[in-house]
Scaffold this active site. Structure first.
Site, PDB file in Angstrom:
ATOM      1  N   ARG A   1      12.109   8.489 -21.258  1.00  0.00           N
ATOM      2  CA  ARG A   1      11.725   9.895 -21.158  1.00  0.00           C
ATOM      3  C   ARG A   1      12.563  10.742 -22.092  1.00  0.00           C
ATOM      4  O   ARG A   1      12.080  11.638 -22.764  1.00  0.00           O
ATOM      5  CB  ARG A   1      11.916  10.373 -19.716  1.00  0.00           C
ATOM      6  CG  ARG A   1      11.432  11.796 -19.506  1.00  0.00           C
ATOM      7  CD  ARG A   1      11.989  12.399 -18.235  1.00  0.00           C
ATOM      8  NE  ARG A   1      13.425  12.638 -18.361  1.00  0.00           N
ATOM      9  CZ  ARG A   1      14.168  13.164 -17.404  1.00  0.00           C
ATOM     10  NH1 ARG A   1      13.633  13.450 -16.233  1.00  0.00           N
ATOM     11  NH2 ARG A   1      15.455  13.375 -17.595  1.00  0.00           N
ATOM     12  N   GLY A   2      13.882  10.479 -22.133  1.00  0.00           N
ATOM     13  CA  GLY A   2      14.811  11.320 -22.893  1.00  0.00           C
ATOM     14  C   GLY A   2      15.418  12.365 -21.984  1.00  0.00           C
ATOM     15  O   GLY A   2      14.822  12.733 -20.954  1.00  0.00           O
ATOM     16  N   ASP A   3      16.600  12.816 -22.350  1.00  0.00           N
ATOM     17  CA  ASP A   3      17.264  13.859 -21.550  1.00  0.00           C
ATOM     18  C   ASP A   3      16.690  15.223 -21.875  1.00  0.00           C
ATOM     19  O   ASP A   3      16.308  15.485 -23.015  1.00  0.00           O
ATOM     20  CB  ASP A   3      18.773  13.840 -21.820  1.00  0.00           C
ATOM     21  CG  ASP A   3      19.465  12.790 -20.983  1.00  0.00           C
ATOM     22  OD1 ASP A   3      19.040  12.594 -19.821  1.00  0.00           O
ATOM     23  OD2 ASP A   3      20.403  12.145 -21.487  1.00  0.00           O
TER      24      ASP A   3
ATOM     25  N   GLN B   1      36.020   9.734 -25.201  1.00  0.00           N
ATOM     26  CA  GLN B   1      34.773   8.979 -25.027  1.00  0.00           C
ATOM     27  C   GLN B   1      34.497   8.720 -23.540  1.00  0.00           C
ATOM     28  O   GLN B   1      33.377   8.902 -23.079  1.00  0.00           O
ATOM     29  CB  GLN B   1      34.907   7.654 -25.785  1.00  0.00           C
ATOM     30  CG  GLN B   1      33.693   6.752 -25.702  1.00  0.00           C
ATOM     31  CD  GLN B   1      34.045   5.315 -26.089  1.00  0.00           C
ATOM     32  OE1 GLN B   1      35.198   4.984 -26.381  1.00  0.00           O
ATOM     33  NE2 GLN B   1      33.050   4.461 -26.093  1.00  0.00           N
TER      34      GLN B   1
ATOM     35  N   GLU C   1      23.732  -2.084 -29.199  1.00  0.00           N
ATOM     36  CA  GLU C   1      23.071  -0.785 -29.392  1.00  0.00           C
ATOM     37  C   GLU C   1      23.864   0.035 -30.401  1.00  0.00           C
ATOM     38  O   GLU C   1      25.092   0.079 -30.361  1.00  0.00           O
ATOM     39  CB  GLU C   1      23.003  -0.035 -28.048  1.00  0.00           C
ATOM     40  CG  GLU C   1      22.342   1.330 -28.188  1.00  0.00           C
ATOM     41  CD  GLU C   1      22.037   1.979 -26.845  1.00  0.00           C
ATOM     42  OE1 GLU C   1      21.490   1.310 -25.952  1.00  0.00           O
ATOM     43  OE2 GLU C   1      22.368   3.167 -26.701  1.00  0.00           O
TER      44      GLU C   1
ATOM     45  N   HIS D   1      14.325   2.631 -29.794  1.00  0.00           N
ATOM     46  CA  HIS D   1      14.230   3.526 -28.633  1.00  0.00           C
ATOM     47  C   HIS D   1      13.220   4.618 -28.987  1.00  0.00           C
ATOM     48  O   HIS D   1      13.223   5.143 -30.108  1.00  0.00           O
ATOM     49  CB  HIS D   1      15.570   4.207 -28.342  1.00  0.00           C
ATOM     50  CG  HIS D   1      16.671   3.263 -27.982  1.00  0.00           C
ATOM     51  ND1 HIS D   1      17.774   3.657 -27.245  1.00  0.00           N
ATOM     52  CD2 HIS D   1      16.869   1.944 -28.244  1.00  0.00           C
ATOM     53  CE1 HIS D   1      18.593   2.630 -27.088  1.00  0.00           C
ATOM     54  NE2 HIS D   1      18.069   1.582 -27.691  1.00  0.00           N
TER      55      HIS D   1
ATOM     56  N   LYS E   1       7.381   1.557 -13.638  1.00  0.00           N
ATOM     57  CA  LYS E   1       7.516   1.298 -15.078  1.00  0.00           C
ATOM     58  C   LYS E   1       7.187  -0.175 -15.386  1.00  0.00           C
ATOM     59  O   LYS E   1       6.541  -0.489 -16.374  1.00  0.00           O
ATOM     60  CB  LYS E   1       8.930   1.656 -15.574  1.00  0.00           C
ATOM     61  CG  LYS E   1       9.241   3.137 -15.479  1.00  0.00           C
ATOM     62  CD  LYS E   1      10.394   3.580 -16.386  1.00  0.00           C
ATOM     63  CE  LYS E   1      11.760   3.393 -15.796  1.00  0.00           C
ATOM     64  NZ  LYS E   1      12.809   4.115 -16.563  1.00  0.00           N
TER      65      LYS E   1
ATOM     66  N   THR F   1      19.185   3.975 -31.088  1.00  0.00           N
ATOM     67  CA  THR F   1      18.864   5.141 -30.259  1.00  0.00           C
ATOM     68  C   THR F   1      17.990   6.119 -31.037  1.00  0.00           C
ATOM     69  O   THR F   1      17.887   6.072 -32.268  1.00  0.00           O
ATOM     70  CB  THR F   1      20.129   5.871 -29.762  1.00  0.00           C
ATOM     71  OG1 THR F   1      20.798   6.410 -30.892  1.00  0.00           O
ATOM     72  CG2 THR F   1      21.045   4.945 -28.999  1.00  0.00           C
TER      73      THR F   1
HETATM   74  P1  FAD Z   1      12.362   8.101 -16.306  1.00  0.00           P
HETATM   75  O1  FAD Z   1      12.092   6.667 -16.041  1.00  0.00           O
HETATM   76  O2  FAD Z   1      11.193   8.994 -16.540  1.00  0.00           O
HETATM   77  O3  FAD Z   1      13.218   8.647 -15.071  1.00  0.00           O
HETATM   78  C1  FAD Z   1      13.839   9.930 -15.114  1.00  0.00           C
HETATM   79  C2  FAD Z   1      13.975  10.489 -13.695  1.00  0.00           C
HETATM   80  O4  FAD Z   1      12.671  10.798 -13.183  1.00  0.00           O
HETATM   81  C3  FAD Z   1      14.587   9.509 -12.695  1.00  0.00           C
HETATM   82  O5  FAD Z   1      15.352  10.251 -11.790  1.00  0.00           O
HETATM   83  C4  FAD Z   1      13.375   8.878 -11.993  1.00  0.00           C
HETATM   84  O6  FAD Z   1      13.693   8.440 -10.688  1.00  0.00           O
HETATM   85  C5  FAD Z   1      12.398  10.052 -11.999  1.00  0.00           C
HETATM   86  N1  FAD Z   1      10.986   9.640 -12.100  1.00  0.00           N
HETATM   87  C6  FAD Z   1      10.474   8.656 -12.869  1.00  0.00           C
HETATM   88  N2  FAD Z   1       9.135   8.610 -12.724  1.00  0.00           N
HETATM   89  C7  FAD Z   1       8.798   9.608 -11.856  1.00  0.00           C
HETATM   90  C8  FAD Z   1       7.571  10.077 -11.298  1.00  0.00           C
HETATM   91  N3  FAD Z   1       6.404   9.507 -11.602  1.00  0.00           N
HETATM   92  N4  FAD Z   1       7.613  11.134 -10.435  1.00  0.00           N
HETATM   93  C9  FAD Z   1       8.783  11.726 -10.108  1.00  0.00           C
HETATM   94  N5  FAD Z   1       9.975  11.314 -10.596  1.00  0.00           N
HETATM   95  C10 FAD Z   1       9.980  10.272 -11.461  1.00  0.00           C
HETATM   96  N6  FAD Z   1      18.211   9.036 -24.369  1.00  0.00           N
HETATM   97  C11 FAD Z   1      17.841   9.462 -25.603  1.00  0.00           C
HETATM   98  O7  FAD Z   1      17.582  10.662 -25.788  1.00  0.00           O
HETATM   99  N7  FAD Z   1      17.770   8.604 -26.654  1.00  0.00           N
HETATM  100  C12 FAD Z   1      18.026   7.274 -26.520  1.00  0.00           C
HETATM  101  O8  FAD Z   1      17.924   6.523 -27.476  1.00  0.00           O
HETATM  102  C13 FAD Z   1      18.417   6.797 -25.240  1.00  0.00           C
HETATM  103  N8  FAD Z   1      18.667   5.477 -25.025  1.00  0.00           N
HETATM  104  C14 FAD Z   1      18.964   5.030 -23.761  1.00  0.00           C
HETATM  105  C15 FAD Z   1      19.168   3.645 -23.559  1.00  0.00           C
HETATM  106  C16 FAD Z   1      19.450   3.154 -22.295  1.00  0.00           C
HETATM  107  C17 FAD Z   1      19.648   1.665 -22.098  1.00  0.00           C
HETATM  108  C18 FAD Z   1      19.547   4.055 -21.185  1.00  0.00           C
HETATM  109  C19 FAD Z   1      19.878   3.531 -19.822  1.00  0.00           C
HETATM  110  C20 FAD Z   1      19.357   5.407 -21.381  1.00  0.00           C
HETATM  111  C21 FAD Z   1      19.046   5.916 -22.658  1.00  0.00           C
HETATM  112  N9  FAD Z   1      18.832   7.282 -22.897  1.00  0.00           N
HETATM  113  C22 FAD Z   1      18.484   7.721 -24.152  1.00  0.00           C
HETATM  114  C23 FAD Z   1      19.005   8.252 -21.808  1.00  0.00           C
HETATM  115  C24 FAD Z   1      17.688   8.529 -21.065  1.00  0.00           C
HETATM  116  O9  FAD Z   1      16.788   9.191 -21.926  1.00  0.00           O
HETATM  117  C25 FAD Z   1      18.040   9.422 -19.860  1.00  0.00           C
HETATM  118  O10 FAD Z   1      18.761   8.696 -18.914  1.00  0.00           O
HETATM  119  C26 FAD Z   1      16.872  10.167 -19.232  1.00  0.00           C
HETATM  120  O11 FAD Z   1      17.421  11.166 -18.373  1.00  0.00           O
HETATM  121  C27 FAD Z   1      15.942   9.325 -18.383  1.00  0.00           C
HETATM  122  O12 FAD Z   1      15.187   8.486 -19.131  1.00  0.00           O
HETATM  123  P2  FAD Z   1      14.256   7.360 -18.433  1.00  0.00           P
HETATM  124  O13 FAD Z   1      13.453   6.745 -19.484  1.00  0.00           O
HETATM  125  O14 FAD Z   1      15.056   6.483 -17.555  1.00  0.00           O
HETATM  126  O15 FAD Z   1      13.335   8.332 -17.521  1.00  0.00           O
END
Ligand code: FAD
Length: 288
Positions: free
Chosen positions: A109-111, A213, A18, A79, A166, A49
């Site tokens: 989803r993104g943070d 880091q 990555e 991503h 998912k 990313t």
């Molecule tokens: P989701 O799957 O939507 O989950 C987020 C939260 O919501 C979880 O607590 C889940 O339990 C809950 N949830 C999910 N679905 C529902 C529902 N239907 N109802 C209620 N609650 C629900 N961030 C970036 O900005 N850019 C990147 O490029 C990036 N790359 C990443 C790569 C990896 C391998 C990982 C592990 C993370 C990455 N992230 C990145 C961080 C990621 O965006 C964050 O961890 C974010 O907070 C959650 O994204 P997610 O896609 O897992 O969200």
């Protein structure tokens, strides 16, 4: 090429990298020297990313993915975050990707950020996965998973339930958040299997190279630091080269154990540091 067949050869465990795009104001060519080395290590794919900022932010992710494919001949995984984008914006990006022959996505989803107002068209990664599948069946969709549970989840069970959603919506490959204790990862694999999640899961490993880091990453994702790890970091935190050696040795140890336990793959968070990727690949070159 779509990565749907990536895990078919059960004898070969997948190794992926990555990277992140060059920072704002920097040119895409600034990353050429890094890509030269990363591609020479022959990863199964390189994922890039994506800023969570929305369309107001100039994202270089897709441009970089094109370069990785066309110039370095490695399959890119783009991503894509959705919280701060509209359906039309995402549709536009999917069209651009298809036009470039890029069919591999990590749907996220993104943070949340206080700097950006969510567009409220996608609330969770699952909404994005469903949307991508509605638009086209051509994409290989990866999704993120959390061995130590996502920090916002109501419970571990709820997090696993949403992860299963998912997969049911069309994610065929999962990539894990970084972790430092393989025990946490093995417990997660067991729980995911019990929850009916049967797709390949790659283990996310971040080799640590400096103290700032570690602090930044663990604050961001809440990863648990085992006592053994803390002691190593504490002992060498002020000696740059020693900390690098110790960080690499720890990560290689983790990976050897994971490969021994037949994980589907290793996803290396390279932090755009080719020396890290090279050292890790040398350490496991006869294992995969
Ligand atoms: P989701 O799957 O939507 O989950 C987020 C939260 O919501 C979880 O607590 C889940 O339990 C809950 N949830 C999910 N679905 C529902 C529902 N239907 N109802 C209620 N609650 C629900 N961030 C970036 O900005 N850019 C990147 O490029 C990036 N790359 C990443 C790569 C990896 C391998 C990982 C592990 C993370 C990455 N992230 C990145 C961080 C990621 O965006 C964050 O961890 C974010 O907070 C959650 O994204 P997610 O896609 O897992 O969200």
């Amino acid at each position: 090429m779509n990565l749907d067949t990536l895990f078919e050869d059960k004898k070969k465990q997948v190794i992926s990298f990555e990277i992140f795009p060059p920072k704002k104001g920097a040119a895409l060519r600034d990353i050429d020297a890094t890509l030269e080395i990363l591609s020479s290590l022959s990863p199964d794919f390189i994922s890039i990313t994506f800023g969570a900022g929305g369309s107001a932010v100039n994202n270089k992710t897709i441009e970089l993915a094109k370069k990785i494919k066309e110039v370095y001949h490695v399959e890119p995984v783009v991503h894509l975050t959705c919280l701060n984008y509209t359906r039309d914006e995402i549709r536009g990006m999917l069209d651009e990707l298809k036009e470039a022959g890029i069919y591999n996505l990590l749907a996220l989803r993104g943070d949340r950020s206080p700097d950006y107002e969510p567009k409220k068209e996608f609330l969770h990664a699952n909404d994005l996965i469903r949307f991508i599948r509605e638009q086209s069946g051509d994409f290989h969709i990866c999704a993120a998973c959390y061995p130590e549970t996502h920090p916002e989840a109501d419970s571990r069970a709820a997090d696993l339930h949403h992860l299963k959603e998912k997969v049911d919506s069309g994610a065929t490959h999962l990539i894990s958040q970084l972790f430092f204790d393989n025990g946490d990862y093995y417990r997660f694999l067991e729980d995911a299997a019990i929850a009916g999640i049967c797709v390949p899961i790659e283990a996310g490993i971040m080799p640590v190279t400096n103290k700032a880091q570690i602090e930044r990453m663990t604050t961001l994702c809440g990863a648990h630091l085992p006592e053994k790890y803390r002691r190593i970091m504490h002992k060498f935190e002020d000696k740059k080269e020693a900390l690098f050696d110790a960080g690499m040795a720890y990560a290689i140890n983790q990976i050897v154990d994971l490969l021994t336990n037949d994980v589907d793959g290793i996803h290396l968070y390279t932090m755009n540091n080719p020396a890290v990727a090279r050292r890790i690949c040398e350490g496991i070159q006869n294992l995969v």
